[in-house]
Each structure stands twice: as C-alpha cells, then as structure tokens.
Design a protein around this motif. Structure first.
Motif, PDB file in Angstrom:
ATOM      1  N   ALA A 150       0.839  -1.197   0.000  1.00 58.51           N
ATOM      2  CA  ALA A 150       0.000   0.000   0.000  1.00 58.51           C
ATOM      3  C   ALA A 150       0.873   1.247   0.000  1.00 58.51           C
ATOM      4  O   ALA A 150       2.023   1.223   0.434  1.00 58.51           O
ATOM      5  CB  ALA A 150      -0.925   0.017   1.221  1.00 58.51           C
ATOM      6  N   GLY A 151       0.327   2.328  -0.515  1.00 57.47           N
ATOM      7  CA  GLY A 151       0.959   3.640  -0.428  1.00 57.47           C
ATOM      8  C   GLY A 151       0.196   4.460   0.596  1.00 57.47           C
ATOM      9  O   GLY A 151      -0.949   4.844   0.347  1.00 57.47           O
ATOM     10  N   ARG A 152       0.819   4.742   1.728  1.00 59.91           N
ATOM     11  CA  ARG A 152       0.106   5.372   2.831  1.00 59.91           C
ATOM     12  C   ARG A 152       0.360   6.875   2.940  1.00 59.91           C
ATOM     13  O   ARG A 152      -0.564   7.648   3.098  1.00 59.91           O
ATOM     14  CB  ARG A 152       0.479   4.678   4.155  1.00 59.91           C
ATOM     15  CG  ARG A 152       0.088   3.214   4.217  1.00 59.91           C
ATOM     16  CD  ARG A 152      -1.407   3.039   4.176  1.00 59.91           C
ATOM     17  NE  ARG A 152      -2.024   3.587   5.387  1.00 59.91           N
ATOM     18  CZ  ARG A 152      -3.286   3.950   5.504  1.00 59.91           C
ATOM     19  NH1 ARG A 152      -4.080   3.875   4.455  1.00 59.91           N
ATOM     20  NH2 ARG A 152      -3.762   4.414   6.642  1.00 59.91           N
ATOM     21  N   ILE A 161       8.409   4.344   5.480  1.00 55.72           N
ATOM     22  CA  ILE A 161       7.556   5.435   5.922  1.00 55.72           C
ATOM     23  C   ILE A 161       8.148   6.229   7.091  1.00 55.72           C
ATOM     24  O   ILE A 161       7.670   7.303   7.437  1.00 55.72           O
ATOM     25  CB  ILE A 161       6.179   4.855   6.328  1.00 55.72           C
ATOM     26  CG1 ILE A 161       5.071   5.888   6.168  1.00 55.72           C
ATOM     27  CG2 ILE A 161       6.189   4.289   7.739  1.00 55.72           C
ATOM     28  CD1 ILE A 161       3.682   5.307   6.332  1.00 55.72           C
ATOM     29  N   LEU A 162       9.203   5.698   7.717  1.00 54.53           N
ATOM     30  CA  LEU A 162       9.726   6.310   8.937  1.00 54.53           C
ATOM     31  C   LEU A 162      10.386   7.662   8.656  1.00 54.53           C
ATOM     32  O   LEU A 162      11.079   7.825   7.646  1.00 54.53           O
ATOM     33  CB  LEU A 162      10.737   5.382   9.608  1.00 54.53           C
ATOM     34  CG  LEU A 162      10.197   4.027  10.084  1.00 54.53           C
ATOM     35  CD1 LEU A 162      11.297   3.224  10.766  1.00 54.53           C
ATOM     36  CD2 LEU A 162       9.015   4.211  11.022  1.00 54.53           C
ATOM     37  N   PRO A 163      10.216   8.625   9.550  1.00 51.05           N
ATOM     38  CA  PRO A 163      10.805   9.960   9.348  1.00 51.05           C
ATOM     39  C   PRO A 163      12.287   9.978   9.694  1.00 51.05           C
ATOM     40  O   PRO A 163      12.798   9.091  10.390  1.00 51.05           O
ATOM     41  CB  PRO A 163      10.015  10.837  10.328  1.00 51.05           C
ATOM     42  CG  PRO A 163       9.645   9.903  11.434  1.00 51.05           C
ATOM     43  CD  PRO A 163       9.381   8.572  10.776  1.00 51.05           C
ATOM     44  N   PRO A 186       5.105   1.664  -3.408  1.00 52.53           N
ATOM     45  CA  PRO A 186       4.378   1.481  -2.145  1.00 52.53           C
ATOM     46  C   PRO A 186       5.318   1.789  -0.982  1.00 52.53           C
ATOM     47  O   PRO A 186       6.525   1.573  -1.075  1.00 52.53           O
ATOM     48  CB  PRO A 186       4.004  -0.009  -2.167  1.00 52.53           C
ATOM     49  CG  PRO A 186       4.150  -0.436  -3.601  1.00 52.53           C
ATOM     50  CD  PRO A 186       5.230   0.421  -4.176  1.00 52.53           C
ATOM     51  N   ASP A 187       4.761   2.284   0.123  1.00 52.62           N
ATOM     52  CA  ASP A 187       5.626   2.593   1.262  1.00 52.62           C
ATOM     53  C   ASP A 187       5.408   1.650   2.442  1.00 52.62           C
ATOM     54  O   ASP A 187       6.067   1.782   3.469  1.00 52.62           O
ATOM     55  CB  ASP A 187       5.501   4.056   1.700  1.00 52.62           C
ATOM     56  CG  ASP A 187       4.071   4.486   1.986  1.00 52.62           C
ATOM     57  OD1 ASP A 187       3.227   3.612   2.255  1.00 52.62           O
ATOM     58  OD2 ASP A 187       3.798   5.706   1.948  1.00 52.62           O
ATOM     59  N   VAL A 188       4.486   0.707   2.318  1.00 58.54           N
ATOM     60  CA  VAL A 188       4.324  -0.366   3.296  1.00 58.54           C
ATOM     61  C   VAL A 188       4.007  -1.657   2.549  1.00 58.54           C
ATOM     62  O   VAL A 188       3.407  -1.627   1.470  1.00 58.54           O
ATOM     63  CB  VAL A 188       3.200  -0.081   4.328  1.00 58.54           C
ATOM     64  CG1 VAL A 188       3.540   1.124   5.179  1.00 58.54           C
ATOM     65  CG2 VAL A 188       1.852   0.097   3.643  1.00 58.54           C
ATOM     66  N   GLY A 189       4.410  -2.782   3.121  1.00 58.79           N
ATOM     67  CA  GLY A 189       4.109  -4.057   2.487  1.00 58.79           C
ATOM     68  C   GLY A 189       4.383  -5.225   3.402  1.00 58.79           C
ATOM     69  O   GLY A 189       5.234  -5.145   4.304  1.00 58.79           O
TER      70      GLY A 189
END
Length: 331
Positions: free
Chosen positions: A194-196, A230-232, A208-211
């Motif tokens: 998914a792309g969050r 996704i982490l900053p 995608p930034d999560v999987g």
C-alpha cells in the motif's frame, strides 16, 4: 599477478568497493565509468584511474580483468551483455533489475559463456550469518519473520517504481536472500502493498511505502517479511530475520545473532567486514579459477530476484504465486 579492475557507477556502493580494492595488494582500479565524464573524473582522481562516460569506449581502450557494476536497478542490461560478449567477469550489486525477464536473459548468456560472476548479497559473508546457517542446518524450521523498516531514500529513481522496482525488490531483497541462504528455496508467495503517506509528502513517489509478504518454503516452513519506508528522519529503523524452531529462537540482525534456547541465551556479535569478505572471494576466483568461496553468483541471485518480483506481481494482481526454478524457456 596484478588485476586491473573497472568500476561502473559512482555512487555509494561503487566507493565502498573501490576503497576495498584500492587497499588490496596487486589490484589496480584501472577505469571508472560514470553517467557523466565529470562524475567519473571526480571519483577517478582518488584511485588514479582513467575516467569514462561511454561503456564501449572504456571496454575498447582498457584491458580489464573484471568489472564491478554498481548502478540503479533500471540501468542493467547493456552493461552485462557487453561484458559477457567480451568474456569479462563481473561483480554486480543487487538487485539484478526491476523485473525477472532481463536477468533471465542475462543468466542464460552467462551460463552459455561459463563466465565468472558474483552478486553483492553481503549478508551471506557475515560470520554470524554463517553461524546462523550452520546452527539451523540440522533443525526443522517452523517459521521465520523478517523486516526491513526505515525511511525513504532521497534519490528520484528509488521513489519511482519503474526505476527501483520498489522497496521489496531494491532493499528487502537482502532479507529474502538471507532467508533462502539459511532455510532453502521459496515455493509460494502472497503479498499486500500500500501507499500510505510518502506520495503525499514527496513528488514523484510511485513505490508502495508499506508491504507484507507471506512465503512458503519448499521444506514446509512458512515465513513473513514486512517492509516500510515510511519512517521519518531521526527515527532508527530495523532490519532483521528471526527463526523459530522446536529448539528455540535464532534472531539475526546486521549487528548480531541472539540465540534463545532452554539452556539459556547467547549473543554472537558480527565482527568481520562482509564487503571485504565478498570482495576477497571474487578476487580469489579471478586469480585461481576457484569459485567455491563465492556465496552468491548470478545464477543463485536470480532465484532471489524471482521471489521479489513475484511479490510485486502478487501485490499488484492479488494472486498467490508459485515459484518455479527460473529458466530461459519460461521467458
């Protein structure tokens, strides 16, 4: 015997390998190829190498014993075929490409030529990873869980699915490869991506930034590997692979191996430089013809590529995919 080496690429990995080669006796970095002559010249100064911006010019003007290929995933193809045609052995950084079709064609050409290759799955060369493999060799693995969680690299090609293939192909491939190295081949893959948020924060993000990916091993074990970018900035990520057996838990990460059994707990630190070890294995093969120290060649790495590409296809189309032995006939 002096080995004359060419390096293709001027990024971080190129410099890691170049520094190690530069420190090695009887090895000369002869030529460096960049996407521009300026980039090649900037890097070549340190190693007293000849800079180039054209692949074929470099190969025509230099007599090279081997070439290191350190380029983004979408840049493979012409380089490998040119080296194969000239019979020049090569070391290539992972991943092999953004897809499976091109690496299959390259592997078929390598096999026909009998060419020496190595692929940069450096975790295989860690001493504590090797101890993990040996410890689990006589056990029945029940399941494994792995991850590669961090932030999103800033380069444009990485954020473009057509350029990198996405995180599972470009980064998490290391965890997939170590799973294969320790536990054997993968037979089934089912993934959800998914792309969050990253596409909202940055322009040009199509990855995608999560999987999460479920895998079934040929030996019956099951595994799950998750990843996120996704982490900053400033938040430490984690990469690792944990195995569960009837005897206990073997928890590997790039820094150490932690073992928990009924007899107690033990921690084994990772002390060797795996980049140095993989280079030594490749150089040894160049000098002697003995390939036994190379733990990942192109043919083996193609199996890891098959798994990571299957995960992308599964996430895209919602299918559970069965992994077969990659062969040129199935292209």
């Amino acid at each position: 015997m002096m080995l004359h080496i060419g390096i293709i690429g001027t990024g971080w990995f190129s410099k890691v390998h170049a520094d190690l080669l530069h420190e090695t006796e009887d090895v000369k970095i002869q030529a460096i190829l960049g996407t521009s002559l300026e980039k090649a010249q900037t890097m070549a100064v340190k190693y007293e190498a000849n800079p180039y911006e054209d692949l074929h010019t470099m190969l025509e003007q230099e007599k090279l014993d081997a070439v290191y290929i350190c380029v983004p995933p979408m840049a493979h193809g012409e380089i490998e075929f040119a080296l194969i045609e000239r019979g020049i052995p090569f070391f290539v950084e992972k991943p092999l490409s953004v897809d499976l079709e091109l690496p299959m064609q390259i592997e078929a050409a390598i096999r026909e030529k009998g060419l020496l290759t190595a692929v940069g799955y450096h975790f295989r060369y860690q001493e504590h990873a090797e101890k993990l493999k040996q410890a689990l060799a006589g056990q029945m693995i029940g399941m494994a869980s792995g991850c590669w969680n961090g932030g999103m690299p800033g380069v444009a090609w990485w954020r473009d699915l057509e350029g990198s293939g996405g995180q599972f192909i470009e980064q998490t491939t290391h965890i997939v490869d170590l799973l294969r190295y320790v536990a054997g081949e993968v037979s089934e893959v089912q993934a959800m991506y998914a792309g969050r948020s990253m596409h909202k924060l940055h322009e040009g993000v199509t990855v995608p930034d999560v999987g999460t990916v479920n895998l079934k091993m040929q030996n019956g074990a099951v595994a799950n590997i998750m990843n996120t970018c996704i982490l900053p900035d400033g938040v430490a990520g984690r990469s690792g692979l944990t195995f569960y057996t009837a005897e206990g838990i073997w928890d590997w990460n790039p820094e150490q191996l932690a073992i928990s059994t009924a007899e107690g707990k033990q921690t084994i630190a990772g002390e060797n430089n795996p980049y140095k070890s993989e280079n030594e294995a490749f150089l040894h093969a160049l000098r002697t013809g003995d390939r036994s120290l190379i733990r990942s060649d192109y043919q083996d790495a193609l199996r890891t590529q098959a798994v990571t590409v299957a995960a992308l296809q599964s996430a895209r189309y919602g299918d559970r995919l069965f992994i077969s032995e990659p062969s040129n006939e199935s292209v």
